[in-house]
Design a protein around this motif. Structure first.
Motif, short mmCIF file in Angstrom:
data_model
loop_
_atom_site.label_atom_id
_atom_site.label_comp_id
_atom_site.label_asym_id
_atom_site.label_seq_id
_atom_site.Cartn_x
_atom_site.Cartn_y
_atom_site.Cartn_z
N ASP A 178 -30.59 -12.49 -18.02
CA ASP A 178 -31.32 -11.28 -17.65
C ASP A 178 -30.36 -10.16 -17.25
O ASP A 178 -30.76 -9.01 -17.10
N ASN A 179 -29.09 -10.49 -17.13
CA ASN A 179 -28.10 -9.46 -16.82
C ASN A 179 -27.78 -8.58 -18.02
O ASN A 179 -27.11 -7.56 -17.86
N PRO A 238 -22.84 -9.54 -19.91
CA PRO A 238 -22.62 -9.33 -18.47
C PRO A 238 -21.17 -9.56 -18.04
O PRO A 238 -20.35 -10.01 -18.83
N LYS A 244 -23.96 -6.24 -14.28
CA LYS A 244 -24.16 -5.19 -15.28
C LYS A 244 -22.97 -4.23 -15.24
O LYS A 244 -23.09 -3.06 -14.89
N THR A 262 -30.99 -6.69 -9.47
CA THR A 262 -30.18 -6.35 -10.64
C THR A 262 -30.69 -7.03 -11.91
O THR A 262 -30.76 -6.42 -12.98
N LYS A 263 -31.06 -8.29 -11.81
CA LYS A 263 -31.51 -9.03 -13.00
C LYS A 263 -32.87 -8.57 -13.49
O LYS A 263 -33.31 -8.95 -14.56
N ASN A 264 -33.56 -7.79 -12.68
CA ASN A 264 -34.95 -7.44 -12.99
C ASN A 264 -35.14 -5.93 -13.03
O ASN A 264 -36.12 -5.39 -12.53
N GLY A 265 -34.17 -5.22 -13.63
CA GLY A 265 -34.36 -3.80 -13.81
C GLY A 265 -33.50 -2.91 -12.94
O GLY A 265 -33.49 -1.69 -13.12
N GLY A 266 -32.75 -3.49 -12.00
CA GLY A 266 -31.84 -2.68 -11.20
C GLY A 266 -30.55 -2.42 -11.94
O GLY A 266 -30.29 -2.97 -13.02
N ARG A 311 -21.36 -2.67 -17.35
CA ARG A 311 -21.31 -1.48 -18.20
C ARG A 311 -21.54 -0.20 -17.40
O ARG A 311 -20.99 0.84 -17.74
N ALA A 367 -29.87 -7.00 -19.74
CA ALA A 367 -30.89 -5.96 -19.87
C ALA A 367 -30.40 -4.61 -19.34
O ALA A 367 -29.48 -4.56 -18.53
#
Lengths: 366, 366, 366, 366
Positions: free
Chosen positions: D21-22, C44, C252, D218-222, C254, D24
């Motif tokens: 979780d970031n 991250p 994120k 963001t941490k959960n799929g965003g 990336r 992911a």
């Protein structure tokens, strides 16, 4: 204790005499200096002869070239000193009871743009050099999410009236130098500490690693003239901009300068502080001898923090006595240059009667 | 003009007498008041008898309840007044030459968290009510990207020494009320304007729509005690927090209060300002009569702005005379309560000789 | 003009097509890149492979080592770039119509702690190098009350769609270097300017004296990924702290990096901007040929500012067309990579009919 | 443990899977939604159809009218939420390990103008309602030198992966209401907490006294779309100005809105969080069964904090595994929607071998 309590010496109520050193008047010498400065024309904003003389006198006093900036209050001195050092993402280490952390309305946060005061514990209200070392080691250098070590601020004499020894100052100075951070000293009661240390100002400051000093005069006989004394002269330029921007650059600066010149003339500041310290010592000894009273910290300057039975405190309050109160049945008493021995003795007597009376009350309740 | 120029009256160099009203000493009455306040114990931070009296005296003076907060400088008075009104995304309308915009080191931006000074033109250094009305109409209300109208600030007397008439103040007050914004008056030279208007303070302030006033005393015989006078009392609470946070809450407040009480006692402030204004009038008339000199604005307070041949200005500078210079061969001269008529006449004579000498030089060069 | 107006090409209302380049969708290549980046685990906060690749790609693009920081918006890019340069008492020179001055909600003031934007005039919405030189000379260096020159910010392409020539950038760069201040370029429409200049990015930036660049991608086919490109690498450290503190460091990262990599891959950014510029040229030529229409500035990027009869503008508005309006009957139209020639032609036709209809109405009214 | 460790399932290194979780990717549904939003023209800065739909959808989700503002990061969500509440001299109560206090680069201090985070202790990283009550009582209301209670911020799920019960939230809400302060919830892992609570969002927020919520996606799929959800709608106006001023108002807002709409569509957010929580539970149970391992806090969301023999931690680090480390031989592991059971099992196996190996080494050393 229900009848009014007056000081025989002053005719004024003793009840207010130990509330703070801010309650004191201005020393005669300083008032005189103001009148002496009130002749003719003087350039504004510090471009005058008095301010030039102030620079020279303080440079002599501190045995090196220094930059001196008079300000209106100790809060301004502290917050702007730190703001000349710390970046908005900086961390400033201080004792958890430090005035800049607890009692200045967030001035340091305001002027630094929101830098972080990192509060540390320490015995007798003094920052422990080893706690500082450890905290600096723990700091996550380079981590963009964490405050970056920029400064350490110590209060001399401390908020509990204790005094950092020269060794302690040197240890903090060394830790700071090793960590590449700078040392601010909140010297709201600098003179009181110096009397206790018995050394020249240079020994208690820059020779032990202090970069910038809030030099307090107001609590010790001044009218309104604390000053910032800059040893690390790279701080002087940002500071000078901040001062103007903060509305702290007096237009008639000569009157601030005149106060400060008189304050150190013939060691006036030490003589005034000596009196205050002596009264505090007497007050501390007198109180400590009373039943149920315990001094919270050794009396090394002009403050006495005493733990006392809560009912006795309530009786003092009911009698109109004013003082700061802290958790754990602790009261703070402050002496100043204008306190007399008989005022001190009168207060001790009042405290003795309050304690006795409270004890009696308690017995009655049983 | 190569020999030194001294004032016969004071023994001091006339060269510095008209540099600013900040170069003046403190009036005898105010110095006396400081000595009178120097007895016994007083509660700190404005909880004392003098400060309580100050509130009453200023409430009488302004014919209504007001809140008065002494501060160290006019810059502090202005910036904190505006900060008590404006949001960080607020717009503050002012004249393009306003002190808060040009000469206070960004203090207003600092204390408001970066609000925007929206500078407007206006004749004789006065904000034109119609320009203000138009600017407020142009403001994009509700647009998140644009400064939102919050305040208007006018300087009375203005930076060019002109005075807003009661009608002009009322027009700005009405525009502000219609726009739901608030009016700040920078009264660094409030007394000088009042002398010219010849009306009670209330008429020139809150009765015409002023919400908050920087009440200047330092330039007119004070030592270091400007004040913020709050008419719109909802501003008092945020202001009081800002003051502490800005290091502007004196610990020995009684000495600031004592200055301000003495300043208005028996209309001292008007008497001092009358002298300064009269000297400026004489100076303006004397200069205007010289060849090649033109007054930039009518002399309505204690400032004279004069356009003068550039070579004559250079000769004055070479003679050691100090004054502010503006583009277009304009110099600013400021009188104060301690200026004498003979100093004024001497300066006029000096200017006359400089102009003559410069004219001679020019002819020589041809 | 009362019936609905749709674009035949897109099925959507043409009325909204020229409102701004922000109304455009994301280019297919960039959307594809997002999907491609969506595999596996990535560290991250920019510690991932994509962000590392972004640094390399941009360093190649700019023919030198640069630091690239993706941010959420152009406002963030501008304000944080300037905040990495300017001190709280700094002055930032810009054109009086600059986006940072007029349309960013005071972001620059917020992040600099209240530094001053010094707005200067200039033809065609471009800062005039000689006006800058003069302003810097006028600045009162060292005066604590005045903003200290720190930065100059120019917008490329400008807010009126004009483009600074390489000579003009160099002149501003030289003036800045001489004045020891730094150059920020607001490149919200950097690609559009580059197409017009026909030179490599390095030539239009650091080789001409630019220290830091707001590199806009969002208006030209990106989703949400503007970037700050740092040439003067001493700015990178303070900037990186400010980014985190401002909530602009994506967790994120990336996905921001992937957008920017795709944006410059095979000169996509230039191809997209070429289309937008060509449409603007066509639109400008078409409008300029209409009776009563005058282009406010030459069309050098993807903006068209046209003066037009007020009644015709009102008819366009009544027809539901959206555009920015400026004083003096001026409308702003913006093209983007996704505009078609037929949309342009349709708009010109609509404008022609509005003008004719307005003229008819006017005649009717006579 | 010296050979490389890969996840069989993903082909990628398991070493990085539990770092945060970031790390992911984006969930397929959200990526799909971005593509779906990429058609035609949309008004910028949130004046588009997608953003309007977002308001409706979130109002349905929360069973009342709410204001939703997408932002780039959780730090922005937190700091700007608090800045919409707190005055510069305000105090914000939070747990001493709160993200806003420890890990956001001082963003809250920056946007509030230097308000004070008052850190309080509490078991399992949760703010204790009684500690809050006591702290609020201790606050010196009206004292200009002390922070004034303005807000309390709680993190749900907490930084240690524990979840406030509905009763605990209600107790904090009641304390806040009694103290006339407002409640901010840092919901960076809000979905994970909701899965554990098993109640509708309204029950866990405004019905229990929450005024404003950082709604993390963001941490959960965003991809990059956290949001601020405002229940106390008086906060929406100042917040909306702050957002623009902070560079947090996306120009192509539709793409942020589209992510958030998809995120809650058909309870996607709960389904993703359920997976993450289940993996964490399995991981916690697996680790707790190993010799010398102790869970620091109950696993109630998607975080596992485990105390582990220091040599075993060193072996994991040497094997290239990445995780946050805390004092006292504690490591933090984070699961996310994209973790598989076999990855969890593989990690447990790796930990088991590390512990065994470390124990062997230790024995060897004896």
């Amino acid at each position: 204790v229900s009848k009014p309590v007056y000081s025989r010496d002053t005719g004024g109520p003793i009840a207010f005499r130990f509330r703070s050193d801010n309650v004191a008047p201005v020393s005669a010498e300083i008032l005189h200096a103001l009148a002496n400065a009130n002749h003719g024309t003087a350039a504004p904003y510090g471009n005058d002869e008095w301010t030039a003389l102030l620079q020279r006198r303080f440079s002599e006093l501190f045995e090196r070239e220094v930059d001196v900036f008079p300000v209106a209050t100790g809060t301004a001195a502290n917050a702007l000193s730190v703001a000349s050092i710390a970046r908005p993402w900086g961390g400033i280490y201080c004792h958890e009871l430090a005035h800049i952390h607890k009692t200045e309305g967030g001035a340091t946060e305001a002027f630094t743009g929101g830098a972080k005061l990192v509060a540390l514990p320490g015995r007798d209200c003094k920052l422990d050099p080893s706690a500082l070392t450890e905290a600096v080691l723990r700091a996550e250098r380079g981590a963009r999410y964490a405050p970056q070590p920029d400064a350490v601020s110590i209060t001399q004499a401390s908020e509990h009236g204790t005094v950092y020894t020269l060794e302690e100052i040197a240890a903090i100075g060394k830790c700071a130098r090793d960590a590449a951070i700078q040392v601010h000293m909140d010297g709201a009661r600098f003179a009181n500490s110096l009397v206790t240390l018995g050394c020249p100002p240079a020994e208690a400051t820059w020779r032990r690693g202090v970069d910038i000093l809030s030099f307090g005069a107001t609590k010790n006989g001044g009218m309104a003239a604390d000053a910032i004394v800059v040893f690390n002269r790279t701080l002087a330029e940002p500071l000078s901009y901040w001062l103007r921007r903060a509305g702290q650059t007096w237009s008639k600066m000569r009157f601030a300068a005149a106060q400060l010149i008189a304050y150190i003339e013939d060691d006036l500041y030490l003589r005034l502080a000596s009196k205050a310290n002596a009264r505090a010592k007497r007050l501390g000894q007198g109180l400590a001898a009373l039943p149920g009273v315990r001094l919270v910290a050794p009396v090394q300057a002009n403050l006495v923090l005493a733990e006392m039975p809560e009912p006795a405190i309530e009786l003092l309050v009911a009698a109109g006595v004013r003082f700061a109160r802290y958790p754990g049945s602790v009261i703070r008493l402050v002496t100043h240059f204008d306190c007399t021995e008989s005022e001190v003795d009168e207060f001790i007597g009042l405290a003795r009667r309050s304690i006795a009376s409270a004890a009696g009350d308690s017995e009655d309740e049983q």
